[in-house]
Design an enzyme around this catalytic site. Structure first.
Site, PDB file in Angstrom:
ATOM      1  N   GLU A 137       1.040   3.837   1.503  1.00 19.12           N
ATOM      2  CA  GLU A 137       0.991   4.476   2.564  1.00 19.12           C
ATOM      3  C   GLU A 137       2.776   3.876   3.078  1.00 19.12           C
ATOM      4  OE1 GLU A 137      -2.002   3.844   2.117  1.00 19.12           O
ATOM      5  OE2 GLU A 137      -3.485   4.303   3.209  1.00 19.12           O
ATOM      6  N   CYS A 155      -6.898   2.178   5.287  1.00 15.35           N
ATOM      7  CA  CYS A 155      -7.154   1.162   5.751  1.00 15.35           C
ATOM      8  C   CYS A 155      -6.926   0.656   6.809  1.00 15.35           C
ATOM      9  CB  CYS A 155      -6.967  -0.067   4.844  1.00 15.35           C
ATOM     10  SG  CYS A 155      -5.351  -0.586   4.663  1.00 15.35           S
ATOM     11  N   CYS A 179      -2.678   0.442   7.383  1.00 12.23           N
ATOM     12  CA  CYS A 179      -1.464   0.764   7.269  1.00 12.23           C
ATOM     13  C   CYS A 179      -2.009   2.087   8.839  1.00 12.23           C
ATOM     14  CB  CYS A 179      -2.272   2.391   5.844  1.00 12.23           C
ATOM     15  SG  CYS A 179      -2.134   1.276   4.572  1.00 12.23           S
ATOM     16  N   HIS A 193       0.295  -0.896  -0.107  1.00 21.25           N
ATOM     17  CA  HIS A 193       0.476  -0.069   0.255  1.00 21.25           C
ATOM     18  C   HIS A 193       0.852   1.302   0.342  1.00 21.25           C
ATOM     19  CE1 HIS A 193      -4.192  -2.157   1.979  1.00 21.25           C
ATOM     20  NE2 HIS A 193      -3.746  -2.936   0.891  1.00 21.25           N
TER      21      HIS A 193
END
Length: 155
Positions: free
Chosen positions: A53, A81, A84, A51
């Site tokens: 992040e 999410c 993260c 991801h």
């Protein structure tokens, strides 16, 4: 004037979409406000945890040579999410700024609400909805293209 970090995150999201990734981009700013790292999603490249992040946080920590990022800010185009959000807490990010809200998969204002859990030991300042329309449009257009391409595929 330094460039707008959310604009840079949006550019990372656009680059991710061009690679066939869900268009999410992230930028980490250091305590002085200078960009430390930027990334777009890399899940489809072979990393389920790729991801934006996480990639940006890891790169910023590596650049500073530290496991945590106190005093640093994270700009991301989509509400993080739960995975993260927990990483943001573990990295001790000072401020989280995100674009589009994610009622289905978000973990900050929706879903797990990670920072509100008793087990979460750090809560950043949170600012949501920054450049929300632009971030949401990237996602909407990306998924509309996927649906269109899927219906155009030979059966």
């Amino acid at each position: 004037m330094p460039p707008d970090p959310m604009q840079r995150a949006l550019a990372e999201a656009e680059a991710a979409a061009a690679r066939g990734e869900v268009p999410v981009g992230a930028v980490v700013l250091g305590p002085d406000g200078a960009p430390l790292a930027a990334a777009g999603n890399r899940v489809e490249a072979g990393d389920a945890a790729g991801h934006a992040e996480l990639l940006a946080l890891r790169a910023a920590a590596a650049r500073l040579g530290t496991p945590r990022l106190p005093g640093c800010d994270l700009y991301v185009t989509l509400e993080p999410c739960p995975m993260c959000a927990q990483a943001i807490a573990l990295f001790r990010i000072r401020k989280l700024v995100f674009g589009a809200y994610d009622p289905k998969g978000g973990g900050v204002e929706h879903g797990a609400r990670v920072f509100d859990a008793a087990s979460c030991h750090h809560r950043p300042e949170i600012v949501g909805g920054v450049r929300e329309a632009a971030a949401a449009a990237l996602l909407r257009d990306f998924f509309a293209r996927l649906r269109r391409d899927d219906t155009d595929a030979p059966r």
